[in-house]
Design a protein around this motif. Structure first.
Motif, PDB file in Angstrom:
ATOM      1  N   GLU A 173      -5.093 -24.432  -8.940  1.00  0.00           N
ATOM      2  CA  GLU A 173      -3.650 -24.670  -8.928  1.00  0.00           C
ATOM      3  C   GLU A 173      -3.227 -25.398 -10.204  1.00  0.00           C
ATOM      4  OE1 GLU A 173      -1.414 -27.883  -6.527  1.00  0.00           O
ATOM      5  OE2 GLU A 173      -1.319 -26.070  -5.286  1.00  0.00           O
ATOM      6  N   ALA A 174      -4.017 -26.406 -10.626  1.00  0.00           N
ATOM      7  CA  ALA A 174      -3.733 -27.112 -11.885  1.00  0.00           C
ATOM      8  C   ALA A 174      -3.777 -26.135 -13.060  1.00  0.00           C
ATOM      9  CB  ALA A 174      -4.738 -28.241 -12.091  1.00  0.00           C
ATOM     10  N   GLY A 175      -4.740 -25.216 -13.035  1.00  0.00           N
ATOM     11  CA  GLY A 175      -4.818 -24.199 -14.078  1.00  0.00           C
ATOM     12  C   GLY A 175      -3.583 -23.328 -14.115  1.00  0.00           C
ATOM     13  N   ARG A 176      -3.062 -22.991 -12.945  1.00  0.00           N
ATOM     14  CA  ARG A 176      -1.841 -22.173 -12.914  1.00  0.00           C
ATOM     15  C   ARG A 176      -0.637 -22.953 -13.445  1.00  0.00           C
ATOM     16  NH1 ARG A 176      -4.489 -19.952  -8.280  1.00  0.00           N
ATOM     17  NH2 ARG A 176      -3.663 -21.557  -6.889  1.00  0.00           N
ATOM     18  N   HIS A 177      -0.567 -24.269 -13.123  1.00  0.00           N
ATOM     19  CA  HIS A 177       0.512 -25.091 -13.694  1.00  0.00           C
ATOM     20  C   HIS A 177       0.399 -25.109 -15.223  1.00  0.00           C
ATOM     21  CE1 HIS A 177       2.007 -26.278  -9.884  1.00  0.00           C
ATOM     22  NE2 HIS A 177       1.103 -27.201  -9.593  1.00  0.00           N
ATOM     23  N   LEU A 178      -0.816 -25.295 -15.722  1.00  0.00           N
ATOM     24  CA  LEU A 178      -1.036 -25.259 -17.172  1.00  0.00           C
ATOM     25  C   LEU A 178      -0.632 -23.902 -17.737  1.00  0.00           C
ATOM     26  CD1 LEU A 178      -4.476 -27.070 -17.297  1.00  0.00           C
ATOM     27  CD2 LEU A 178      -2.568 -27.644 -18.799  1.00  0.00           C
ATOM     28  N   GLY A 179      -1.038 -22.849 -17.047  1.00  0.00           N
ATOM     29  CA  GLY A 179      -0.732 -21.499 -17.516  1.00  0.00           C
ATOM     30  C   GLY A 179       0.749 -21.223 -17.589  1.00  0.00           C
ATOM     31  N   SER A 180       1.521 -21.785 -16.645  1.00  0.00           N
ATOM     32  CA  SER A 180       2.964 -21.530 -16.647  1.00  0.00           C
ATOM     33  C   SER A 180       3.643 -22.147 -17.867  1.00  0.00           C
ATOM     34  CB  SER A 180       3.598 -22.058 -15.354  1.00  0.00           C
ATOM     35  OG  SER A 180       3.524 -23.465 -15.291  1.00  0.00           O
ATOM     36  N   VAL A 181       3.110 -23.287 -18.342  1.00  0.00           N
ATOM     37  CA  VAL A 181       3.643 -23.901 -19.566  1.00  0.00           C
ATOM     38  C   VAL A 181       3.097 -23.193 -20.801  1.00  0.00           C
ATOM     39  CG1 VAL A 181       3.700 -26.022 -20.935  1.00  0.00           C
ATOM     40  CG2 VAL A 181       4.014 -26.137 -18.454  1.00  0.00           C
ATOM     41  N   LEU A 182       1.801 -22.861 -20.779  1.00  0.00           N
ATOM     42  CA  LEU A 182       1.189 -22.198 -21.934  1.00  0.00           C
ATOM     43  C   LEU A 182       1.739 -20.796 -22.153  1.00  0.00           C
ATOM     44  CD1 LEU A 182      -2.528 -23.341 -21.575  1.00  0.00           C
ATOM     45  CD2 LEU A 182      -0.865 -24.064 -23.302  1.00  0.00           C
ATOM     46  N   ALA A 183       2.191 -20.125 -21.091  1.00  0.00           N
ATOM     47  CA  ALA A 183       2.767 -18.790 -21.255  1.00  0.00           C
ATOM     48  C   ALA A 183       3.985 -18.835 -22.183  1.00  0.00           C
ATOM     49  CB  ALA A 183       3.155 -18.215 -19.893  1.00  0.00           C
ATOM     50  N   SER A 184       4.787 -19.903 -22.057  1.00  0.00           N
ATOM     51  CA  SER A 184       5.937 -20.059 -22.965  1.00  0.00           C
ATOM     52  C   SER A 184       5.465 -20.302 -24.394  1.00  0.00           C
ATOM     53  CB  SER A 184       6.816 -21.217 -22.499  1.00  0.00           C
ATOM     54  OG  SER A 184       7.341 -20.969 -21.212  1.00  0.00           O
ATOM     55  N   CYS A 185       4.379 -21.086 -24.533  1.00  0.00           N
ATOM     56  CA  CYS A 185       3.828 -21.362 -25.865  1.00  0.00           C
ATOM     57  C   CYS A 185       3.324 -20.075 -26.519  1.00  0.00           C
ATOM     58  CB  CYS A 185       2.686 -22.369 -25.783  1.00  0.00           C
ATOM     59  SG  CYS A 185       3.165 -23.986 -25.150  1.00  0.00           S
ATOM     60  N   VAL A 186       2.686 -19.222 -25.720  1.00  0.00           N
ATOM     61  CA  VAL A 186       2.175 -17.953 -26.248  1.00  0.00           C
ATOM     62  C   VAL A 186       3.327 -17.099 -26.774  1.00  0.00           C
ATOM     63  CG1 VAL A 186       1.084 -15.762 -25.572  1.00  0.00           C
ATOM     64  CG2 VAL A 186       0.079 -17.933 -24.855  1.00  0.00           C
ATOM     65  N   SER A 187       4.435 -17.093 -26.047  1.00  0.00           N
ATOM     66  CA  SER A 187       5.593 -16.324 -26.494  1.00  0.00           C
ATOM     67  C   SER A 187       6.219 -16.906 -27.761  1.00  0.00           C
ATOM     68  CB  SER A 187       6.643 -16.260 -25.383  1.00  0.00           C
ATOM     69  OG  SER A 187       6.136 -15.589 -24.249  1.00  0.00           O
ATOM     70  N   LEU A 188       6.171 -18.240 -27.888  1.00  0.00           N
ATOM     71  CA  LEU A 188       6.806 -18.895 -29.025  1.00  0.00           C
ATOM     72  C   LEU A 188       5.973 -18.834 -30.295  1.00  0.00           C
ATOM     73  CD1 LEU A 188       8.302 -22.089 -27.328  1.00  0.00           C
ATOM     74  CD2 LEU A 188       9.595 -20.295 -28.487  1.00  0.00           C
TER      75      LEU A 188
END
Length: 268
Positions: A173-188
């Motif tokens: 679950e912590a990984g998914r929280h991290l992933g939700s923020v990192l997904a925006s970073c990947v797009s940026l």
């Protein structure tokens, strides 16, 4: 001997104004705001002192160790705090005031309203850091010897080795929280590699599985076509290697070499 020193590199766990080397309102370092770290060290060592955020120097250390041919890299530290060092175009990106990569205080989309040390609610650090995970497992980390980070990482790693299903669930679950923020970073910023380090990275594939699940689902296919999400190769040495690289790069820069050539020779 001090006479052999050319420069000193230091990393601090909080925002740092790189030009002055002073921490700026670091959430997990109360009392350190504005402290003149270079000035204090230069009382004892007459050399340049370079101070940066610890995640920035870990990014430098990781790149020197394993990714020298990669110009677009993010190093994500997951420990007591959460932050990222961003290398773009082969250069470390600090931002205007040195706060680039402060992921720990980005609100998790759709996450819980957990209070954070920064004064806000729902920050990534408040729901996915090592101490946050340990507290959800019912572990008292605030009074632990060696600090909360040390105790949290030990407990989480041991419970994963024991196959504790609740720990596996919380880490993913912590990984998914991290992933939700990192997904925006990947797009940026479109990195080629995301390296996950820090004490909680000992959770290994369970943490990475949660991160990958969300990043590869929410980011554009072109951005993730060749994206690698991996654990740190340098491990606990990333910060030391990065601090050495910071000092070395400064000492061997053209300006520093020219200045050394003009300066009178120091006595032994």
């Amino acid at each position: 001997p001090a006479s052999d020193l050319a420069a000193i590199g230091i990393g601090l766990p909080g925002p740092v104004e790189f030009e002055t080397g002073r921490p700026v309102s670091p959430p997990i370092m109360p009392g350190w705001d504005g402290f003149d770290v270079p000035g204090r060290l230069q009382r004892d060592f007459d050399v340049p002192v370079l101070v940066d955020n610890d995640v920035n120097i870990m990014a430098l250390g990781e790149r020197k160790t394993a990714w020298q041919d990669v110009d677009e890299l993010m190093f994500v530290k997951v420990a007591t705090g959460i932050g990222a060092g961003i290398i773009a175009g082969g250069r470390l990106q600090r931002g205007a005031q040195g706060t680039a990569g402060d992921l720990g205080h980005v609100r998790v989309p759709g996450g819980p309203d957990t209070p954070c040390a920064c004064g806000n609610e729902g920050c990534l650090e408040a729901v996915a850091s090592g101490p946050a995970l340990a507290r959800r497992l019912g572990v008292d980390v605030d009074s632990a010897a060696g600090g909360p980070e040390h105790k949290a990482s030990k407990v989480i790693a041991q419970r994963l080795r024991d196959g504790d299903l609740e720990t596996v669930r919380l880490v993913r679950e912590a990984g998914r929280h991290l992933g939700s923020v990192l997904a925006s970073c990947v797009s940026l910023i479109n990195p080629s590699v995301i390296v996950v380090g820090g004490s909680v990275s000992q959770a290994g594939e369970h943490l990475l599985a949660g991160i990958r699940e969300v990043v590869y689902t929410r980011s554009l296919p072109l951005a993730t076509k060749h994206l690698r999400i991996v654990t740190s190769t340098a491990g606990a040495r990333a910060g030391v290697l990065g601090a050495a690289a910071l000092a070395t790069d400064h000492a061997l820069s053209p300006g520093a070499i020219e200045a050394a050539g003009r300066a009178p020779r120091r006595s032994a």
